[in-house]
Design an enzyme around this catalytic site. Sequence first.
Site: not given
Lengths: 284, 190
Positions: B14, B41, B134
């Site tokens: 991310s 992401h 995540d």
Amino acid sequence: MAVSSVKISPETQRLELLLLLEAIYQKYGYDFRQYSMAHIKRRIDHRLALSGLPSISHLQHAVLYDPVMLLNVLHDLSINVSEMFRDPGFFLALRQEVLPRLSTYPFFKIWVAGCAAGQEAYSTAILLHENGLYDRARIHATDFNPHSLEQARQGNYPLTTIKEYTINYQKSGGLNSFADYYTACDQHGTMRPFLQEQMVFAEHNLVTDGVFGEMQLILCRNVLIYFNKELQNRVVGLFKDSLCPGGFLCLGAKESLKFSVHADAFEVVQEKERIYRKKRITQA
Amino acid sequence: MKHGPFQAIVMGASAGGLEVLRTILQGLPATLPVPILIVQHISPDSDSYLPTLLGKHTELRVKEAEDKETLSAGVVYVAPPNYHLLVEADQSLALCAGSKVNFSRPAIDVLFESAAEVFVSGLVGVILTGANHDGARGLARIKAVGGLCIVQDPQSAQVSAMPLAALAASIVDYVRPAEKIAPLLNHLLL
């Protein structure tokens, strides 16, 4: 995560999944057997976690004997998530490339196939309204799931998501204020009734049902990705047979006709936004 | 538990991920015997620029993952903006426009969990820098089916939350700073 999913091998789970889908088809007629299994597995895992059932076989038993569990699973396997004006660039292209051609018809029909809770149908109605074409249109919004259709009919969305829709609407070249199209009440926005005037909601299953009218435009975005190649071919064939010569087909941003057996029947209007058009002369 | 033979690598990143991913891909040879699948992401509206950026400094072929595409060794598949990436049992790819998971689409958990079902002990999962949790669940799933887990050393990560969450969720096999991850993968796979 399901309690037992660590112990049950992935191969056994795959078998259980096939048996579950076969059971649903044999007993209720809903056919998910040609869906993407990775997608189905994910949704079924979600249902197992929610229900606390230890395995897919237990879920199969519940689905066969408990009508409420069937509704839950149908809801899980429906493609429920959609936004209004999802992919603003697409709606801009629809406005610029497709509407001018639709405007040459005195009356035209649009099919929103797999309409879920209606977001795509309302987006299309707004677009037509802003271009002075809505009076001449009929929008057929179909889905296999009666619960989704009921939501679509109500046209009632949480204000938090309406905020996202508003941003999308502005990016897609919207001419007015998005607030003109709904009335807010109690954390929800309800789409204004005039948007439904030319809209018809109907149950239609892309897997098992056929042609129901001649269309000038079909929107079916982010539905085909959930189907395997054979089913994709069937559904694109159904669209081909439903479109008038020169009729438009719009797919999702990551869906393409490139590898379809029906690719030759269509020409590309805009590849980037996945807008296609049925050729005027096609082989029988 | 004995791992392998390895069939695929999945990576999740991310905030700060671009630089780390470039470092790792740069250190891997064109002869890599497995495919790599990446979830980074990214804003749902962004153009698909990520494969181009990641492909600039590596011998590997980097491309955006396409629906129904079959995996090939030595190719890097990047999840497109606004879609989840999953793996089918026949080792083809599937895209899905379903709900966000951990506020993300694509989500790392979705890729890792579905790849774990398919590759089981033949899968290597790598969690890199990022600001949320995540990937923690997905990495735990990889571990549970006998796969191999690598986490970027939180101290070396630009944002440590995601590596820390992954470390808290499963017993990982290796914790390494970014520049040591490619050498480790080479050692494990070649």
